[in-house]
Design a protein around this motif. Structure first.
Motif, PDB file in Angstrom:
ATOM      1  N   GLY A   1     -26.256  23.708   6.476  1.00 17.39           N
ATOM      2  CA  GLY A   1     -25.641  24.007   7.757  1.00 17.39           C
ATOM      3  C   GLY A   1     -26.654  24.027   8.891  1.00 17.39           C
ATOM      4  O   GLY A   1     -27.874  23.942   8.682  1.00 17.39           O
ATOM      5  N   TRP A   2     -26.142  24.172  10.118  1.00 16.82           N
ATOM      6  CA  TRP A   2     -26.999  24.053  11.298  1.00 16.82           C
ATOM      7  C   TRP A   2     -28.040  25.166  11.394  1.00 16.82           C
ATOM      8  O   TRP A   2     -29.087  24.990  12.028  1.00 16.82           O
ATOM      9  CB  TRP A   2     -26.144  24.043  12.566  1.00 16.82           C
ATOM     10  N   ARG A   3     -27.797  26.334  10.749  1.00 16.61           N
ATOM     11  CA  ARG A   3     -28.776  27.424  10.836  1.00 16.61           C
ATOM     12  C   ARG A   3     -30.108  27.040  10.190  1.00 16.61           C
ATOM     13  O   ARG A   3     -31.147  27.611  10.530  1.00 16.61           O
ATOM     14  CB  ARG A   3     -28.205  28.691  10.195  1.00 16.61           C
ATOM     15  N   CYS A   4     -30.078  26.089   9.288  1.00 13.53           N
ATOM     16  CA  CYS A   4     -31.320  25.638   8.648  1.00 13.53           C
ATOM     17  C   CYS A   4     -32.261  24.985   9.646  1.00 13.53           C
ATOM     18  O   CYS A   4     -33.487  24.981   9.445  1.00 13.53           O
ATOM     19  CB  CYS A   4     -31.013  24.664   7.513  1.00 13.53           C
ATOM     20  N   THR A   5     -31.719  24.415  10.724  1.00 11.64           N
ATOM     21  CA  THR A   5     -32.587  23.795  11.730  1.00 11.64           C
ATOM     22  C   THR A   5     -33.410  24.836  12.474  1.00 11.64           C
ATOM     23  O   THR A   5     -34.469  24.518  13.028  1.00 11.64           O
ATOM     24  CB  THR A   5     -31.757  22.972  12.735  1.00 11.64           C
ATOM     25  N   PHE A   6     -32.943  26.085  12.517  1.00  9.57           N
ATOM     26  CA  PHE A   6     -33.726  27.178  13.097  1.00  9.57           C
ATOM     27  C   PHE A   6     -34.621  27.820  12.040  1.00  9.57           C
ATOM     28  O   PHE A   6     -35.773  28.173  12.324  1.00  9.57           O
ATOM     29  CB  PHE A   6     -32.788  28.231  13.699  1.00  9.57           C
ATOM     30  N   ALA A   7     -34.098  27.963  10.827  1.00 10.74           N
ATOM     31  CA  ALA A   7     -34.879  28.588   9.757  1.00 10.74           C
ATOM     32  C   ALA A   7     -36.138  27.791   9.435  1.00 10.74           C
ATOM     33  O   ALA A   7     -37.144  28.362   8.993  1.00 10.74           O
ATOM     34  CB  ALA A   7     -34.015  28.726   8.498  1.00 10.74           C
ATOM     35  N   LEU A   8     -36.122  26.486   9.679  1.00  7.13           N
ATOM     36  CA  LEU A   8     -37.292  25.648   9.419  1.00  7.13           C
ATOM     37  C   LEU A   8     -38.526  26.154  10.151  1.00  7.13           C
ATOM     38  O   LEU A   8     -39.661  26.000   9.675  1.00  7.13           O
ATOM     39  CB  LEU A   8     -36.980  24.208   9.849  1.00  7.13           C
ATOM     40  N   ASN A   9     -38.328  26.791  11.299  1.00  6.55           N
ATOM     41  CA  ASN A   9     -39.466  27.254  12.102  1.00  6.55           C
ATOM     42  C   ASN A   9     -40.233  28.392  11.440  1.00  6.55           C
ATOM     43  O   ASN A   9     -41.418  28.591  11.747  1.00  6.55           O
ATOM     44  CB  ASN A   9     -38.975  27.718  13.473  1.00  6.55           C
ATOM     45  N   VAL A  10     -39.592  29.137  10.567  1.00  6.72           N
ATOM     46  CA  VAL A  10     -40.259  30.297   9.960  1.00  6.72           C
ATOM     47  C   VAL A  10     -41.423  29.858   9.070  1.00  6.72           C
ATOM     48  O   VAL A  10     -42.563  30.318   9.265  1.00  6.72           O
ATOM     49  CB  VAL A  10     -39.244  31.165   9.190  1.00  6.72           C
ATOM     50  N   PRO A  11     -41.225  28.965   8.081  1.00  5.60           N
ATOM     51  CA  PRO A  11     -42.386  28.541   7.286  1.00  5.60           C
ATOM     52  C   PRO A  11     -43.400  27.737   8.090  1.00  5.60           C
ATOM     53  O   PRO A  11     -44.616  27.860   7.863  1.00  5.60           O
ATOM     54  CB  PRO A  11     -41.769  27.698   6.167  1.00  5.60           C
ATOM     55  N   LEU A  12     -42.924  26.910   9.041  1.00  7.40           N
ATOM     56  CA  LEU A  12     -43.872  26.144   9.859  1.00  7.40           C
ATOM     57  C   LEU A  12     -44.765  27.071  10.667  1.00  7.40           C
ATOM     58  O   LEU A  12     -45.986  26.868  10.759  1.00  7.40           O
ATOM     59  CB  LEU A  12     -43.115  25.201  10.795  1.00  7.40           C
ATOM     60  N   ALA A  13     -44.179  28.111  11.256  1.00 10.52           N
ATOM     61  CA  ALA A  13     -44.961  29.067  12.042  1.00 10.52           C
ATOM     62  C   ALA A  13     -45.905  29.860  11.159  1.00 10.52           C
ATOM     63  O   ALA A  13     -47.064  30.116  11.541  1.00 10.52           O
ATOM     64  CB  ALA A  13     -44.022  30.008  12.804  1.00 10.52           C
ATOM     65  N   ALA A  14     -45.447  30.238   9.989  1.00  5.41           N
ATOM     66  CA  ALA A  14     -46.297  31.022   9.090  1.00  5.41           C
ATOM     67  C   ALA A  14     -47.543  30.242   8.696  1.00  5.41           C
ATOM     68  O   ALA A  14     -48.670  30.762   8.724  1.00  5.41           O
ATOM     69  CB  ALA A  14     -45.509  31.422   7.844  1.00  5.41           C
ATOM     70  N   VAL A  15     -47.369  28.975   8.336  1.00  4.83           N
ATOM     71  CA  VAL A  15     -48.523  28.143   7.967  1.00  4.83           C
ATOM     72  C   VAL A  15     -49.442  27.955   9.166  1.00  4.83           C
ATOM     73  O   VAL A  15     -50.674  27.999   9.039  1.00  4.83           O
ATOM     74  CB  VAL A  15     -48.052  26.788   7.407  1.00  4.83           C
ATOM     75  N   SER A  16     -48.866  27.738  10.349  1.00  2.34           N
ATOM     76  CA  SER A  16     -49.680  27.551  11.553  1.00  2.34           C
ATOM     77  C   SER A  16     -50.522  28.788  11.861  1.00  2.34           C
ATOM     78  O   SER A  16     -51.705  28.683  12.202  1.00  2.34           O
ATOM     79  CB  SER A  16     -48.776  27.234  12.750  1.00  2.34           C
ATOM     80  N   VAL A  17     -49.917  29.968  11.748  1.00  3.62           N
ATOM     81  CA  VAL A  17     -50.649  31.208  12.024  1.00  3.62           C
ATOM     82  C   VAL A  17     -51.782  31.398  11.028  1.00  3.62           C
ATOM     83  O   VAL A  17     -52.912  31.751  11.395  1.00  3.62           O
ATOM     84  CB  VAL A  17     -49.688  32.414  11.999  1.00  3.62           C
ATOM     85  N   VAL A  18     -51.509  31.148   9.742  1.00  3.62           N
ATOM     86  CA  VAL A  18     -52.546  31.320   8.718  1.00  3.62           C
ATOM     87  C   VAL A  18     -53.697  30.344   8.950  1.00  3.62           C
ATOM     88  O   VAL A  18     -54.875  30.734   8.939  1.00  3.62           O
ATOM     89  CB  VAL A  18     -51.950  31.134   7.307  1.00  3.62           C
ATOM     90  N   LEU A  19     -53.376  29.079   9.175  1.00  2.00           N
ATOM     91  CA  LEU A  19     -54.431  28.084   9.394  1.00  2.00           C
ATOM     92  C   LEU A  19     -55.204  28.388  10.678  1.00  2.00           C
ATOM     93  O   LEU A  19     -56.426  28.245  10.733  1.00  2.00           O
ATOM     94  CB  LEU A  19     -53.826  26.683   9.459  1.00  2.00           C
TER      95      LEU A  19
END
Length: 455
Positions: free
Chosen positions: A151-169
């Motif tokens: 569903g469309w909510r997955c297009t927003f949920a995608l940002n959570v792992p992307l942001a987490a990896v970005s912050v760690v790196l």
């Protein structure tokens, strides 16, 4: 750097195929769901140069971590949003959060070049351009896949792992202090031109609102823009440490020409991304997933073009290739109808891949070599601002061309507007004599070590 810089284009494009299901979920018409696109554009166009200036003063690390962290928060808010209003607020947060990635990358490249003495970061600049233009193209396809899976909510949920990896790196790899720089006298906080930033916002927001809705009832918005622009000019010309140094910028004709090229190039690019995609679904009858698949050739050709032209010195050839590619693609759009075979849509995507790959690289490299090195972050941010101004024009042109339905006649009307923008891009490039001087042996446009008057 690449992951942080693509957070903005992935959120700009992934929503293209999510507007219809979001509207169905909340019972909202297209006039309301369009704010999901406009909200991010407004926040990004305003925030990019502001955050870029903060990066110039404080270095990339802190702003990168704050920005990418905000992307994760926005992802959670959007995923759990109970209504359209909260969803629009999440898109505003996404816009501001994604502002740090690209200016931080450009600032870090510049400071690393100064620290190491390595003349040409052309390979890394090419990687940044390839990543940004590739994710912009595959965004609709990725959105279609995510919507099909959850569903469309997955297009927003995608940002959570992307942001987490970005912050760690970012926490692990980015330098704690601006590389190769010394803090300005009086402390960096004293260098903030808050009144200038406020007047910049007062000038830009009504302009963007006007471009989003070109009606006679909004006649007062350009007047506000002009008045705020006059106040902004007076402030920046008299400020000790201006937010945007108008004296330097006004004397830098090559950089101003680059910003003008960015505006018209993104009119063409975003009109194709949103307008043509909308026509393939409504006027041609493709599903969102198949509409995304049709654009895959543009993704592949764009990467190939960026990698190929990125190996060569000079800007003029890249810009001319992009100009001719835009004109050819727009002319081809005028030949399509609802009865055209599917392969002609694929062929159009192939042709559009040429300017998609060449323009993004050429514009990015232009800013890198033309901007004042001390203001590379804010200059890179301004490039994105002009790009989003172009996207706003494209959005208005798409709405005016299609009306209530994305018909073939409307698509042809949009293609003629795009063709005019493509011709203007060519004229700005041909008339820019600084490009010809560079290609005939002045400073190398791929070389950060250049003369002072090249800044």
């Amino acid at each position: 750097m690449i992951l942080g810089s693509v957070l903005n284009p992935v959120n700009s494009t992934i929503v293209a195929v999510a507007l219809v299901p979001i509207g169905a979920a909340f019972g909202a018409p297209p006039s309301q769901t369009a704010w999901l696109v406009s909200a991010l554009y407004l926040a990004t166009a305003l925030g990019q140069p502001v955050v870029g200036r903060l990066i110039d003063l404080f270095g990339p690390r802190r702003l990168f971590l704050l920005g990418t962290g905000l992307v994760g928060v926005a992802g959670v808010v959007g995923t759990l949003a109970p209504g359209l209003g909260v969803l629009i607020a999440a898109r505003v947060l996404l816009g501001f959060g994604t502002c740090a990635g690209y200016p931080a990358a450009m600032a870090l490249l510049r400071s690393e070049a100064e620290r190491t003495g390595r003349d040409s970061p052309a390979g890394v600049l090419t990687m940044l351009a390839v990543a940004n233009q590739a994710i912009a193209v595959i965004g609709p396809l990725l959105g279609g896949l995510l919507i099909g899976l959850g569903g469309w909510r997955c297009t927003f949920a995608l940002n959570v792992p992307l942001a987490a990896v970005s912050v760690v790196l970012g926490a692990l790899r980015l330098p704690r202090q601006p590389v190769g720089r010394t803090p300005p006298r009086g402390g960096t906080v004293a260098q903030l031109d808050l009144p200038g930033m406020g007047l910049f916002a007062a000038m830009l927001v009504p302009l963007l609102l006007f471009l989003m809705d070109l009606r006679t009832g909004t006649w007062y918005l350009p007047l506000i823009t002009v008045a705020a622009g006059a106040a902004f000019t007076v402030r920046e010309l008299h400020a000790r440490t201006p937010f945007i140094d108008l004296r330097v910028l006004g004397g830098n004709a090559p950089l101003l020409a680059t910003y003008a090229r960015a505006l018209v190039a993104y009119v063409v690019s975003y009109a194709f991304l949103y307008g043509f995609t909308q026509w393939t679904e409504e006027g041609y009858g493709l599903s969102p997933l198949r509409a995304g698949l049709v654009q895959i050739p543009m993704f592949l050709v764009g990467i190939a073009v960026s990698v190929t032209v990125g190996r060569h010195r000079g800007l003029l050839g890249k810009l001319l290739l992009g100009a001719v590619g835009q004109i050819a693609a727009c002319a081809l759009m005028l030949t399509l109808t609802a009865d055209s075979p599917l392969w002609t849509l694929v062929a159009l995507a192939v042709v559009f891949g040429v300017p998609q790959g060449s323009n993004s690289l050429a514009l990015q490299n232009s800013v890198y070599v033309q901007a004042d090195p001390r203001r590379i972050g804010s200059s890179a941010g301004l490039l994105r601002t002009f790009a989003y101004l172009g996207s706003m024009v494209a959005s208005s042109a798409t709405a005016a061309s299609f009306g209530e339905h994305a018909s073939t006649a409307g698509m042809h009307h949009l293609a003629r507007i795009m063709l005019g923008a493509g011709v203007l891009y060519l004229l700005i490039t041909v008339l820019d004599h600084s490009l010809r001087r560079r290609s005939h042996g002045a400073a190398d446009p791929a070389d950060p070590a250049r003369s002072a008057d090249g800044a």
